[in-house]
Design a protein around this motif. Sequence first.
Motif, short mmCIF file in Angstrom:
data_model
loop_
_atom_site.label_atom_id
_atom_site.label_comp_id
_atom_site.label_asym_id
_atom_site.label_seq_id
_atom_site.Cartn_x
_atom_site.Cartn_y
_atom_site.Cartn_z
N GLU A 198 0.83 -1.20 0.00
CA GLU A 198 0.00 0.00 0.00
C GLU A 198 0.86 1.25 0.00
OE1 GLU A 198 -3.05 -0.13 2.93
OE2 GLU A 198 -3.39 -2.24 2.59
N GLY A 199 2.10 1.04 -0.30
CA GLY A 199 2.95 2.15 -0.63
C GLY A 199 3.79 2.65 0.51
N HIS A 200 5.04 3.06 0.24
CA HIS A 200 5.67 3.91 1.22
C HIS A 200 4.91 5.21 1.07
CE1 HIS A 200 8.30 5.62 -2.04
NE2 HIS A 200 8.22 6.69 -1.30
N GLU A 201 4.80 5.92 2.14
CA GLU A 201 3.98 7.12 2.09
C GLU A 201 4.68 8.19 1.24
OE1 GLU A 201 0.99 6.90 3.17
OE2 GLU A 201 1.37 4.93 3.96
N GLU A 244 -13.20 11.44 9.03
CA GLU A 244 -12.38 12.17 8.08
C GLU A 244 -10.90 12.07 8.46
OE1 GLU A 244 -13.21 13.55 5.21
OE2 GLU A 244 -15.27 12.86 5.48
N ALA A 245 -10.62 12.11 9.75
CA ALA A 245 -9.24 12.00 10.20
C ALA A 245 -8.68 10.61 9.92
CB ALA A 245 -9.16 12.31 11.69
N VAL A 246 -9.47 9.57 10.17
CA VAL A 246 -9.02 8.20 9.90
C VAL A 246 -8.77 7.99 8.41
CG1 VAL A 246 -9.78 5.78 9.88
CG2 VAL A 246 -10.05 7.16 11.95
N ALA A 296 0.32 2.74 7.94
CA ALA A 296 0.79 2.28 9.24
C ALA A 296 0.03 2.92 10.40
CB ALA A 296 2.29 2.52 9.37
N PRO A 297 -0.18 4.24 10.41
CA PRO A 297 -0.98 4.82 11.51
C PRO A 297 -2.41 4.29 11.55
CG PRO A 297 0.27 6.53 10.38
CD PRO A 297 0.40 5.29 9.55
#
Length: 361
Positions: free
Chosen positions: A25-28, A71-73, A79-80
């Motif tokens: 799902e990607g490095h950010e 919205e925050a989630v 990872a978070p």
Amino acid sequence: MPVYGHEGHEGHEGHEGHEGHEGHEGHEGHEGGGGSSALSVALGSARDGTVGYWDGLPSRASRVEGRSTWEAVKSLGTAPRRAVMDQAIQSLYDVSFEHSDITNTSGTVSFQGNPLVTLQRPRMKVLEEKQLGFLRAAADLRYDRLSEIRVETSNIQSFFASVSYMSSAATKWQLALTQAVFRLCTHVEMPVKLGFDVPRPITLAYQVQPIIQTPGHGAWPSGHATESFAAATLLSRLCHDHSKPLDPTELLAKQTPFYRQAERIAINRTVAGVHYPTDSMAGAVLGVTIAEALVNLLDERDETTARCFNGRDYEGDFNLALMSEQIADKKGAITETKVKIDPSVVPDWLRTMWGKALKEG
């Protein structure tokens, strides 16, 4: 035990690799900053050449302040978001044993403080005189199933994705919840394995000679069975009729496609030579029950099914028909009761995510 993605694992059996059906799902990465030293220097130089004088006061109104937790989630990186989901879900479960210094004969997995799964360890005599024979017979299938067995050491999710549509774009929240359930299984199953510390087949006979590396932790219950049956239970709710409560006991008896995949994944571990059938029966009971409790909680129901597997004297093989027979028989090794649960504890953002997942695919 498996990793839940397509690519790569760490070491021979792997477990800590990335978790995604369609790749990582990607490095950010740099979606606006960071990424490399050269880029950072270039960005700093560009700022110096474009910003001019700034008095340190705001120049825009924040669109983040006051937003909903959902919205925050949604804006969290992979990872978070996993950390937030894991705290909300895994905190519902607890594993308890009488002893912490020696192996135990029984143990309990609780949900919201109430006993949910009770397991009784198989006797060594059963393993030696009954269970090893099933493993010897299953070894005849090794070459037929070798490719499946090798893939399943690091990836079981793709086998469920072959049954129902899974896409990181189209079924984002179904994937997130499925992967959260896989992590939940690890959170529960590893302490359970430690508490029972049942010897692996290779420790009982030189002739076992598994075709994959035997893991260093205990055999009972099977992690692959736990995870595959938990996934099958969750996906049975997400991908089928939403108008009635989930009934895994009924679906196991019907041998639905999700549960047939779970059955094959579990049996392949006996074929490979690293698990007894009783390991899979215990794992199936554990996986179905912990996932069913989560589904019922998210569905805002006030009760779920608790199960007990008496593995002490269970001598038989493992498959869906045998599991259903043990549940249906009042004197069988698997018993079911109902326990109360409290859906009011579910965070609003998780309830919203569940609603989104139910509409995907």
